[in-house]
Design an enzyme around this catalytic site. Structure first.
Site, PDB file in Angstrom:
ATOM      1  N   GLU A 116      67.372  79.179  15.134  1.00 54.35           N
ATOM      2  CA  GLU A 116      66.543  80.268  14.604  1.00 54.35           C
ATOM      3  C   GLU A 116      65.432  80.456  15.606  1.00 54.35           C
ATOM      4  OE1 GLU A 116      63.826  82.358  13.485  1.00 54.35           O
ATOM      5  OE2 GLU A 116      63.189  80.744  12.143  1.00 54.35           O
ATOM      6  N   CYS A 167      58.007  84.222  13.047  1.00 53.35           N
ATOM      7  CA  CYS A 167      59.127  84.914  13.669  1.00 53.35           C
ATOM      8  C   CYS A 167      59.487  86.179  12.903  1.00 53.35           C
ATOM      9  CB  CYS A 167      60.333  83.986  13.777  1.00 53.35           C
ATOM     10  SG  CYS A 167      60.814  83.212  12.228  1.00 53.35           S
TER      11      CYS A 167
END
Length: 459
Positions: A232, A266
């Site tokens: 990720e 993010c």
């Protein structure tokens, strides 16, 4: 060797920790491997009882853990408490749903008994970042432990206190010693230690949340060792406001989407793409909402934005702003590092951006928003897709079906219509393109690190 953590709100040292040398790492790895083997044979209902107890342990320690998060990475106290509650809710989801998700699935083949089983994979290395010190680790570790796996956590050095506290809270919930192990490694040794651990036969797989550079290294090492990996990575999410949107609602959401956690996420929206007919109204409301934010002491309940987590990260944000302005962007508000102690940066909005402007092209991991005006909807699609990343997308429109049709033209791991992108234990989370691969959370996350095993028994 030793690690000293720093309070980003003051720039002052917090605590010094001894790191683990190679001999200690070997001992911890061997203990973790042995404990994980036993844990994988533990009945599922007993494993889920520990997961359920973990929720209670997180809530019992919420005040203490929230203070630790704030001290080590600067998150405002309310957001730190919310991070812990989110982790507890994820525990409750898996405690109630994992038995169904991991249940054997009959295949229905004539003449034989055939089924698919989901069995533990083993000990998984987790390389985690600092921006959500508990949640990032927990959203992997909770399903991993529920599935019967062990976790070897290599957390970011600047949140070492949080990393050690996470291990302790698992122990407090009744997890056997060694099933969850935190290793403490100073930054210069991390690449070599990570490579050696991935290559070790006692490690079954690896997951990383972090930068693209780190993800490329971990993915390559896992590929060389022929081991499962989940990455990720970065994100530069588009927040698209179509011409028929409720401008005030979209602008208010844009402030939350960009500046939560001081923009250090993010999935924070970073590129704000607005159709031309409403661009002036949206930008005015976005700027006004941003100027109303209070930057300061993260322990003060009146504060909306705390410091950037490290001085080098603030330097990167300053560079991106300066280079974007030099490339033709316009400064709509903010733009400066704040004077005094601590690593504070003004909430910043840049206008006149698009491809070729650093704040639009790069991931901005801090309180900086890039606004681009789209001539029409087709141009909005072009701008939204003009990114190497593909994590999340937020679309604002009066017609949700229209928003969904628009979203289908953009490549991302998630699309939210008239809502801010967020993670939820009930839904898979992950990205495409340079935002990584694999999924966390929900059924997909629980099954990422299991052996999906076929059984065929002739009658």
């Amino acid at each position: 060797m030793r690690i000293t953590t720093t309070n980003p709100a003051t720039g002052q040292p917090l605590t010094t920790y001894d790191t683990h040398d190679d001999t200690q790492l070997e001992r911890l790895l061997d203990r973790a491997h042995t404990a994980t083997s036993a844990w994988g044979s533990t009945p599922l209902d007993q494993r889920l009882a520990v997961v359920s107890a973990l929720a209670a342990a997180l809530r019992a320690g919420q005040d203490r853990f929230a203070r630790l998060i704030t001290d080590e990475m600067g998150k405002v106290r309310a957001e730190a408490a919310a991070e812990l509650e989110k982790s507890a809710v994820a525990c409750e989801f898996y405690a109630s749903q994992a038995s169904t998700i991991l249940a054997d699935e009959p295949a229905g083949i004539d003449g034989v008994d055939a089924w698919v089983a989901y069995e533990p994979m083993g000990l998984v290395l987790a390389v985690m970042p600092w921006n959500f010190p508990f949640w990032q680790a927990m959203r992997f570790a909770i399903p991993a432990v529920a599935a019967g796996n062990g976790v070897l956590l290599k957390h970011s050095p600047n949140v070492t206190g949080c990393a050690l506290a996470i291990e302790q809270v698992f122990l407090a919930a009744g997890l056997p010693v060694g099933v969850f192990t935190t290793i403490v490694v100073e930054e210069p040794r991390v690449p070599d230690v990570t490579r050696r651990l991935i290559a070790d036969d006692r490690i079954a797989g690896v997951t990383l949340t972090g930068s693209n550079r780190a993800g490329a290294a971990v993915g390559a090492a896992a590929g060389h060792a022929v081991k499962k990996s989940v990455l990720e990575l970065g994100g530069s999410d588009a927040f698209v406001v179509l011409a028929d949107a409720d401008v005030d609602a979209a602008a208010a959401a844009a402030v939350r989407a960009r500046f939560t956690n001081a923009g250090q996420s993010c999935v924070c929206a970073k590129r704000f793409i607005v159709e031309a007919p409403i661009a002036e109204r949206f930008v005015a409301a976005f700027v006004a909402g941003t100027r109303a934010l209070t930057v300061g002491d993260p322990t003060d309940p009146r504060t909306n934005i705390g410091p950037i987590a490290r001085s080098d990260l603030r330097d990167t944000i300053r560079r991106q702003v300066e280079e974007s302005l030099a490339a033709g962007a316009t400064l709509l508000t903010g733009g400066r590092a704040l004077p005094g102690s601590g690593y504070f940066f003004e909430p910043t909005i840049l206008g006149n951006t698009g491809p070729g402007i650093p704040a639009f092209d790069e991931e901005t991991f801090g309180p900086v928003a890039a606004v681009a005006v789209a001539a029409d909807e087709a141009d909005a699609v072009r701008l939204a897709n003009a990114s190497q990343y593909g994590l999340g997308l937020s679309v604002w429109t009066a017609d949700p079906e229209h928003g969904t049709a628009f979203a289908r033209q953009i490549t991302t791991g998630a699309a939210f219509i008239n809502a801010v992108v967020a993670s939820d234990a009930r839904l898979p989370f992950g990205g495409t393109r340079r935002s990584g691969y694999g999924r966390e959370l929900a059924a997909a996350g629980l099954r990422e690190f299991v052996n999906t095993r076929t059984y065929w028994a002739a009658r």
